[in-house]
Design an enzyme around this catalytic site. Structure first.
Site: not given
Length: 892
Positions: A287, A635
């Site tokens: 990542d 979000e």
């Protein structure tokens, strides 16, 4: 003499014939030699497409220096000119359509895909998305572009478990159930990677491996623990299916630690499980900037230097670095004997194998996927598929007294709410750039051309988070003109004389195929807008800039903010008190170096009354559609946002924001027929709505045609059949601590409370009845369990049914309450019956013990089949379908 003369003549003739034959032979062999010379010659063996990929890869690596090897292990790998290796950027996204790469078809967000419960449909979507990806790639290559978001290696899908509704990135997943996620993921991966025996269509990447689902704000330092049972029963099955069934070619390791090891440096995850146990032979990518977490202060701090971090990651199996840690630190690590060069070669073998399998070193004409024309991008066929998936993702949560579908003859309708006309609420995160933004407001207006549409915003999305919209030309000045002066440059730094100067009435640009300048061969360009802002109303304002790459905003000659690219569009803003008529100087500097350029100059008045206009709109309408929910602006992934109920991308509360609850209560009090449409990426505790609003439709972030799907359901042009892929809880108090990764009291499998709406819930406009359930009374452990049942559409209209097959181990309190083992979405015409058959394998009904091992044991197995889970009453029940249950004996 005559005899001898004849013999001499014959000899001469024979000699002449022999010479002629010799000449012909020489010419023939000369021709063969000439043809051999026409066979292409290669400077290096790896350039020869007739050789096996393994041989070509090893030859290529053999040619490289250590410095060159390390350079190819970073996501933005540079060219190696002496070997004829072009630059390649490994970073691409296609979570729900090709993202950040110009125009593309935007499909519903991942959670919406999960709500379709239609795995084969995701294969179709994967095929469409990879079609667009291939077509775009070749177009970019033809234009000399090889940058970020222009390649063929995609960091999709996200198959993490959505174990907690507070997680902001849960919207990217297919839900909370390992089996549902695995079926969806396998189909999407297969659609993406294609079916060619030699060349991958694109590379898919299963992420984030493993035990990763929030919180966002502490992901760089968290160290999660689980039991072996939870690890192998819940967190790993979708990844195992991706590897073993879909042959996914890439896996992305997660930011967090698991059992003290960083996931991108985990022997357990990357060596033992992924490669040794599952036989994964693709490559692992970190990542982004996760390797830096190994050593940076305040994070994992597993080692002290970037060289040690790079050595640790590579030695444990992370081949590709999204970030800047490997180069040059990995070279130093080899020279300092921290890691063997053999490990570098192994990682590079995996990486270059992927590039060869994508056909990057073969003539385009030999690669099957190069024949895909650019016309597939944003094509009618892909639009139709996006519409279909959006429709199938709609979940009707409540329909009291069959208030839905609405009558199309309605003369006036109020469309109210912060998501009624919101573009972000269509798209979710990791989205592409669509050519269409069919919001609920637009779609309802299109469907009811004769009706009066009364629109009002009604409320902010949350306290302190107003809906930003484009600053209109009426308050912008550029000399005598309305708007701002725009200057455009063919460089990134606003240098030299502008290529173009014009007046832009507003700054609201999303460039897809076109660019602001003609003959702009590169994606690097910059723009500058100058002028004045003259507000027409006194008040407190939020002023912002949304940009795809980077920019600066000056207000009255003061730099208010500056942001540089982090590979995704974002919005920066500041708050200020303004007076009507007061003149303020504006300067915006924007530059782009990606292929998805966009810039919007936006604002919102913070202290305006949004409620009164909404009440007025409702009062003068026959029916009200309330479009509420959340927004991907608050979000999502690791955000700076901290508001009431929201915490840096995650949520601290799971109910609707207070602003929206107040609006909903005021509107419902008017006594008008009211429909609540929710647009969000995670479960919402809409308890008051469940008790008081007659109809609730869950629409998720439904893609560029999401408004059409919503309108089709509301007015009966489509019969909804979506099912919840997550549990809707009543309160955050029902949940364990966010950082607790044990599955106890989580998801439908282990939650012992009373959900608001259960996993698998969803209503229809027709009714389905199950009958003639046939299962053996007793089965020997190790044998398949055969199940057959009949399903009938007993209603008056055609519709889809989602058949759900669950098992429960009776008398075993430590086991799941029930487990999904099969599902199927079927279409039944009115009064039609279908007989269905399913087989439950021993692997599916085996128990995962405390050691994480699969074990078959005698006992009683409860099997249920229907359009829902069994055992719920009242609002949590689904009255438009039924369920049948049978207990059987498992014998050793």
């Amino acid at each position: 003499m005559n005899f001898n003369r004849n013999r001499g003549t014959q000899f001469v003739v024979c000699l002449a014939s022999f010479r002629l034959i010799l000449v012909i032979a020489l010419l023939f062999f000369s021709s063969c030699t000439t043809n051999e010379k026409e066979v292409p010659s290669y400077e290096f063996k790896f350039q020869d497409p007739s050789l096996k990929i393994e041989e070509r890869v090893q030859d290529l690596i053999h040619q490289m220096t250590l410095t060159e090897k390390v350079s190819q292990m970073r996501y933005d790998a540079p060219a190696i000119d002496r070997l004829g290796i072009p630059e390649y950027n490994w970073w691409n996204e296609c979570l729900h359509g090709v993202a950040r790469a110009g125009e593309a078809t935007v499909f519903p967000q991942g959670i919406g895909m999960g709500a379709t419960w239609n795995a084969p449909l995701l294969f179709e979507m994967g095929t469409a998305v990879s079609d667009e990806a291939r077509a775009k790639h070749y177009k970019f290559i033809s234009e000399g572009k090889r940058g970020i978001y222009q390649g063929l290696t995609f960091w999709t899908p996200n198959i993490n478990i959505f174990r907690d509704p507070r997680w902001g990135r849960g919207q990217e997943t297919y839900g909370e159930d390992p089996y549902l996620i695995s079926r969806m993921g396998v189909n999407y991966i297969k659609g993406l990677q294609g079916d060619d025996s030699k060349f991958l269509k694109v590379v898919a990447t299963a992420k984030h491996f493993a035990v990763h689902s929030g919180p966002e704000k502490s992901r760089h330092e968290d160290n999660f623990q689980t039991s072996d049972k939870d690890l192998f029963e819940t967190y790993l099955p979708a990844f195992e299916a991706a590897v073993k069934e879909a042959n996914v070619h890439s896996v992305m390791c997660a930011y967090n630690r698991f059992r003290d090891e960083a996931c991108c440096g985990s022997n357990l995850l990357l060596h033992k499980i992924l490669r040794d146990d599952w036989g994964f032979d693709g490559y692992v990518v970190s990542d982004c900037w996760a390797i830096n977490d190994f050593w940076e202060p305040g994070k994992h701090e597993l080692v002290k230097t970037p060289e040690e971090a790079s050595a640790l990651a590579v030695s444990r199996g992370t081949d590709l670095n999204c970030g800047d840690c490997y180069d040059p630190n990995l070279k130093e690590a080899v020279l300092k004997k921290m890691v063997d060069e053999d490990k570098i070669d192994l990682a590079l073998t995996r990486l270059m194998t992927a590039r060869f399998k994508l056909g990057m070193f073969d003539p385009e004409k030999d690669v099957k996927w190069s024949k895909i024309p650019y016309s597939v991008v944003a094509s009618k066929g892909h639009y139709d598929l996006s519409k279909k998936i959006a429709r199938e993702s709609m979940v009707l949560l409540k329909n009291q007294n069959n208030i839905l579908p609405l009558n199309k003859n309605v003369r006036s309708i109020a469309v109210i709410g912060p998501n009624a006309n919101s573009k972000p609420a269509l798209l979710g995160n990791y989205n592409g750039t669509p050519n269409n933004y069919n919001t609920p407001l637009k779609a309802i207006a299109d469907k009811l051309p004769s009706a009066t549409i009364n629109y009002a915003l009604g409320s902010d999305i949350a306290i302190g988070w107003p809906m930003l919209h484009t600053i209109p030309s009426s308050v912008l000045r550029n000399g005598a003109s309305k708007g701002l002066k725009g200057e455009y440059f063919k460089n990134r730094n606003w240098e030299g004389t502008p290529e173009l100067i014009r007046n832009d009435s507003v700054v609201d640009f999303i460039w897809t195929l076109e660019r602001p300048l003609e003959n702009l061969n590169a994606d690097d360009f910059s723009a500058k807008w100058t002028g004045q802002l003259v507000p027409n109303e006194t008040g407190k304002y939020r002023i912002g800039l949304r940009a795809g790459s980077a920019g600066k905003l000056y207000f009255d000659n003061e730099l208010k903010f500056e942001f540089s690219d982090d590979h995704r569009p974002k919005t920066e803003y500041f708050d200020i008190d303004l007076k009507e008529g007061q003149i303020h100087d504006i300067k915006i500097e924007y530059y782009n170096y990606h292929v998805d350029p966009q810039a919007q100059f936006v604002w919102a008045k913070m202290d305006q009354d949004l409620l009164t206009p909404a009440i007025d709109a409702a009062r003068k309408s026959e029916v009200v559609v309330l479009c509420l929910g959340l927004s991907p602006d608050i979000e999502g992934e690791e955000m700076p946002v901290q508001l009431e109920g929201f915490d840096k991308g995650d949520r601290s509360e799971i109910k609707l924001p207070r602003t929206q609850i107040e609006l909903m209560k005021k509107i419902q009090a008017l006594g008008k027929p009211t429909i609540l449409v929710l647009m969000n990426g995670s479960a919402l505790a809409v308890n008051w709505a469940a008790d008081n609003v007659p109809a609730i439709l869950e629409a998720w972030y439904p893609g560029e045609f999401g408004g059409n799907a919503i309108a089709d359901v509301l007015f009966g042009d489509y019969n909804p059949a979506g099912r919840l892929p997550v549990t809707f809880y009543k309160s955050v108090n029902d949940l364990p601590d966010f950082k607790n990764y044990n599955m106890e009291n989580r998801t439908y499998k282990y939650f012992k409370g009373d959900p608001l709406f259960p996993f698998g819930h969803g209503l229809s406009y027709t009714n389905f009845t199950y009958s003639n359930l046939n299962i053996q009374d007793m089965v020997s452990t190790g044998s398949d369990i055969e199940v057959s049942v009949e399903v009938k559409n007993t209603g008056a209209i055609d519709g889809d049914e989602v058949v759900q097959l669950y098992i429960s181990h009776e008398g075993r309190p430590n086991e799941a309450i029930r487990t999904l083992v099969a599902f199927e979405r079927i279409h039944l015409k009115a009064n039609q019956t279908k007989k269905l058959k399913y087989s439950i394998s021993p692997t599916q009904y085996a128990i995962i013990n405390a050691d994480g091992k699969s074990k078959l044991e005698a006992g009683v197995l409860v099997i249920s089949i229907g359009g829902k889970q069994p055992g719920f009453k009242g609002l949590s029940d689904t009255n438009s379908t039924s369920v049948l249950t049978k207990r059987i004996s498992l014998k050793q």
